[in-house]
Design a protein around this motif. Structure first.
Motif, PDB file in Angstrom:
ATOM      1  N   TRP A 112       1.099  14.304  -7.095  1.00 23.39           N
ATOM      2  CA  TRP A 112       0.085  13.265  -7.234  1.00 23.39           C
ATOM      3  C   TRP A 112      -1.286  13.912  -7.370  1.00 23.39           C
ATOM      4  CZ3 TRP A 112      -3.772  12.427  -3.488  1.00 23.39           C
ATOM      5  CH2 TRP A 112      -3.568  12.966  -2.230  1.00 23.39           C
ATOM      6  N   LEU A 164       1.205   6.247   0.352  1.00 24.59           N
ATOM      7  CA  LEU A 164      -0.009   6.444  -0.428  1.00 24.59           C
ATOM      8  C   LEU A 164      -0.038   5.359  -1.504  1.00 24.59           C
ATOM      9  CD1 LEU A 164      -2.422   8.455  -0.706  1.00 24.59           C
ATOM     10  CD2 LEU A 164      -1.038   9.660  -2.416  1.00 24.59           C
ATOM     11  N   SER A 165      -1.172   4.718  -1.688  1.00 22.96           N
ATOM     12  CA  SER A 165      -1.242   3.581  -2.600  1.00 22.96           C
ATOM     13  C   SER A 165      -1.222   4.021  -4.059  1.00 22.96           C
ATOM     14  CB  SER A 165      -2.511   2.768  -2.335  1.00 22.96           C
ATOM     15  OG  SER A 165      -2.654   1.754  -3.317  1.00 22.96           O
ATOM     16  N   LYS A 166      -0.322   3.416  -4.820  1.00 26.06           N
ATOM     17  CA  LYS A 166      -0.243   3.678  -6.260  1.00 26.06           C
ATOM     18  C   LYS A 166      -1.481   3.192  -6.999  1.00 26.06           C
ATOM     19  CE  LYS A 166       2.565  -0.526  -6.709  1.00 26.06           C
ATOM     20  NZ  LYS A 166       2.709  -0.673  -5.234  1.00 26.06           N
ATOM     21  N   ASP A 167      -2.263   2.314  -6.367  1.00 27.27           N
ATOM     22  CA  ASP A 167      -3.475   1.820  -7.004  1.00 27.27           C
ATOM     23  C   ASP A 167      -4.577   2.875  -7.070  1.00 27.27           C
ATOM     24  OD1 ASP A 167      -2.409  -0.737  -7.371  1.00 27.27           O
ATOM     25  OD2 ASP A 167      -3.004  -1.336  -5.343  1.00 27.27           O
ATOM     26  N   ASN A 168      -4.490   3.896  -6.228  1.00 27.92           N
ATOM     27  CA  ASN A 168      -5.597   4.833  -6.063  1.00 27.92           C
ATOM     28  C   ASN A 168      -5.389   6.200  -6.700  1.00 27.92           C
ATOM     29  OD1 ASN A 168      -6.818   2.841  -4.533  1.00 27.92           O
ATOM     30  ND2 ASN A 168      -6.093   3.677  -2.584  1.00 27.92           N
ATOM     31  N   VAL A 169      -4.131   6.575  -6.973  1.00 29.20           N
ATOM     32  CA  VAL A 169      -3.847   7.911  -7.502  1.00 29.20           C
ATOM     33  C   VAL A 169      -2.782   7.803  -8.587  1.00 29.20           C
ATOM     34  CG1 VAL A 169      -4.398   9.003  -5.273  1.00 29.20           C
ATOM     35  CG2 VAL A 169      -2.018   8.412  -5.809  1.00 29.20           C
ATOM     36  N   THR A 183       4.029   3.484  -2.034  1.00 28.40           N
ATOM     37  CA  THR A 183       4.470   3.681  -3.414  1.00 28.40           C
ATOM     38  C   THR A 183       5.931   4.088  -3.413  1.00 28.40           C
ATOM     39  OG1 THR A 183       2.271   4.366  -4.144  1.00 28.40           O
ATOM     40  CG2 THR A 183       4.127   5.014  -5.521  1.00 28.40           C
ATOM     41  N   GLU A 225      -5.795  12.675  -7.840  1.00 28.39           N
ATOM     42  CA  GLU A 225      -6.813  11.649  -8.022  1.00 28.39           C
ATOM     43  C   GLU A 225      -6.858  11.237  -9.493  1.00 28.39           C
ATOM     44  OE1 GLU A 225      -8.387  10.197  -5.705  1.00 28.39           O
ATOM     45  OE2 GLU A 225      -8.371  11.531  -3.971  1.00 28.39           O
ATOM     46  N   THR A 226      -7.220  10.006  -9.753  1.00 29.59           N
ATOM     47  CA  THR A 226      -7.233   9.522 -11.142  1.00 29.59           C
ATOM     48  C   THR A 226      -8.276  10.224 -11.992  1.00 29.59           C
ATOM     49  OG1 THR A 226      -8.771   7.722 -10.621  1.00 29.59           O
ATOM     50  CG2 THR A 226      -6.410   7.250 -10.433  1.00 29.59           C
ATOM     51  N   THR A 227      -9.261  10.868 -11.363  1.00 27.23           N
ATOM     52  CA  THR A 227     -10.297  11.590 -12.097  1.00 27.23           C
ATOM     53  C   THR A 227      -9.974  13.064 -12.270  1.00 27.23           C
ATOM     54  OG1 THR A 227     -11.485  11.869 -10.012  1.00 27.23           O
ATOM     55  CG2 THR A 227     -12.148  10.026 -11.425  1.00 27.23           C
ATOM     56  N   ASN A 230       0.809  -1.210   0.000  1.00 23.01           N
ATOM     57  CA  ASN A 230       0.000   0.000   0.000  1.00 23.01           C
ATOM     58  C   ASN A 230       0.846   1.266   0.000  1.00 23.01           C
ATOM     59  OD1 ASN A 230      -2.664  -1.023  -0.085  1.00 23.01           O
ATOM     60  ND2 ASN A 230      -2.469  -1.675   2.045  1.00 23.01           N
TER      61      ASN A 230
END
Length: 482
Positions: free
Chosen positions: A430, A454-459, A411, A432-434, A409
């Motif tokens: 960094w 911070l999780s690379k999966d989320n941002v 990065t 948000e992906t949106t 979890n």
């Protein structure tokens, strides 16, 4: 339309007003808002919670403000009018007539750039970059294509290169008509004027990296000149980290009369033109469609050029170019380099690619009287802010990796250290992906690896370099690796 006074032509409420986000944002008349309120590119107020601080735009320093103040709309107007006065600048027009045709325009541009280079203390050189184009699409017979290129060599990072172009060829309704008058004031004497004015101003100022100012030929016939320029830079081993095409930057008035005199569009592709199948597979697995090097370049332009020193908004368009059109930045995209295209906010197609004529009381043709020279000067300031900031800052980090060897979890990011003598360190960004823009920044110092809680999966993450003077590079988007 060469005046700064915009109050005598109120904006009309039309379908275009509702379709244009830029026009909607400036629904008041230009007389009411002389210079628009400039929103910060970073989404500071809505930035998510997490490590780092909200992102803030890079403010112009004293040196940059001085450069931008010296952009001269009268010189820009003189360039546009002189180029239009050559009658036609069609690629297939005369190359040896001293008064009319593309050859006369070529020689005039070359002479002016040589004058600018004489003030550079030997840092700027000018060349006629020519080759013979064999018969091809829109080239019926073997034709000499000549770019006029001024190169301002960097003092500390000369191989790192930034390019700005305008195309000096022109056309009328029939793309093969090399005889009729084709003044090409907006398309694209305006872009050439931007390039030449910036070459004049930057010639007297040392830059860390190299800047290439090019008036390219044969754009209307199929991007031949810019393709050759890009190939020559590639063959020379230049590290091109950014390119701008200024094409149709002469007017802010649309075909229905609406105006947006304090905005310029910047077209920037998402999925890279030169993407390999392996790169496409990686992108499909982890995202990044909005994180090409060209999109990072466009974000950088907003960061450094949307402020009170330019008086302009930069409206980034997430496309390679407009429908049915394409400019010289595409030649650089094909080589795998970050590139984007500046163009006016709304176009009047009666004044592009048209025979000069009057129909039902309407004047057709790309004539100087339809240009707004104060607007072109503001576009030049946007270009100047971007080029100066790029050339004086450290380069975009290379070898950026987001470590994906383990499920975690946290990065971990790593990159190669730059070789610039004024390099101070790095920042991790960094969002948000949106989110369209980077939202938070974490200073990490002069290191080449860092772990973030911070999780690379989320941002999405990015890395940029910082110079000792505080100037920052464009962001590098990391690829998965170990």
């Amino acid at each position: 339309m060469g005046s700064d006074d915009t109050g005598d032509r109120p904006t009309r409420s039309t379908r275009r007003t509702f379709l244009s986000a830029s026009a909607a944002a400036t629904a008041a008349t230009a007389a009411t808002v002389a210079v628009p309120a400039l929103a910060a590119p970073a989404i500071a107020d809505s930035a998510p919670s997490g490590p780092g601080r909200p992102l803030r735009p890079q403010r112009p320093d004293h040196e940059l403000r001085d450069l931008l103040r010296q952009v001269d709309r009268r010189r820009i107007e003189a360039i546009v009018r002189r180029l239009a006065a050559f009658g036609t600048r069609h690629t297939l027009s005369s190359q040896d007539d001293p008064q009319r045709g593309i050859g006369a325009a070529r020689d005039w541009i070359f002479a002016r750039l040589q004058e600018y280079a004489a003030t550079s203390g030997g840092r700027m050189t000018v060349e006629l970059q020519s080759y013979i184009q064999q018969p091809a699409s829109r080239i019926p017979t073997a034709t000499r294509i000549t770019n006029v290129v001024a190169t301002l060599r960097g003092t500390t990072s000369p191989n790192r290169t930034y390019v700005v172009t305008g195309h000096y060829d022109s056309r009328v309704s029939d793309v093969m008509d090399a005889v009729s008058d084709s003044p090409g004031a907006d398309d694209d004497a305006s872009g050439v004027a931007v390039v030449m004015e910036l070459a004049r101003l930057m010639a007297t100022r040392p830059t860390a990296a190299t800047v290439v100012f090019a008036a390219v030929a044969a754009e209307e016939q199929g991007l031949y000149g810019s393709a050759y320029l890009a190939q020559q830079l590639k063959a020379a081993g230049a590290d091109v980290q950014g390119m701008f095409s200024d094409d149709i930057v002469g007017s802010s008035t649309a075909d229905d009369g609406t105006r947006d005199p304090y905005a310029v569009r910047l077209f920037a592709e998402g999925v890279p033109t030169a993407e390999t199948p392996a790169e496409a597979s990686t992108r499909q697995s982890v995202g990044g469609e909005n994180d090409s090097s060209s999109r990072q370049l466009a974000r950088f332009v907003r960061d450094v050029a949307e402020n009170d020193a330019t008086g302009m908004r930069v409206r980034v368009i997430y496309r390679r170019d407009r429908y049915l059109r394409g400019s010289d930045h595409i030649s650089f995209l094909r080589e795998g380099w970050p590139a984007a295209r500046f163009t006016e906010p709304n176009e009047d197609f009666a004044h592009q690619h048209q025979d000069i004529r009057v129909e039902d009381g309407q004047q057709f043709g790309d004539l100087p009287e339809f240009c707004d020279f104060a607007y072109i000067a503001r576009v030049a300031r946007v270009n100047g802010a971007a080029l100066w900031s790029l050339a004086q800052a450290p380069g975009t980090p290379k070898g950026a990796i987001i470590v994906t060897t383990d499920l975690t979890n946290n990065t971990t990011l790593r990159w190669q250290r730059g070789t610039e003598p004024d390099l101070a360190g790095y920042e991790v960004l960094w969002r948000e992906t949106t989110a369209a823009e980077w939202q938070r920044v974490i200073p990490v110092g002069d290191v080449t690896q860092v772990s973030i809680d911070l999780s690379k999966d989320n941002v999405f993450f990015g890395i940029r370099a910082v110079g000792r003077d505080g100037l920052r590079s464009p962001v590098a988007f990391p690829r998965p690796g170990s």
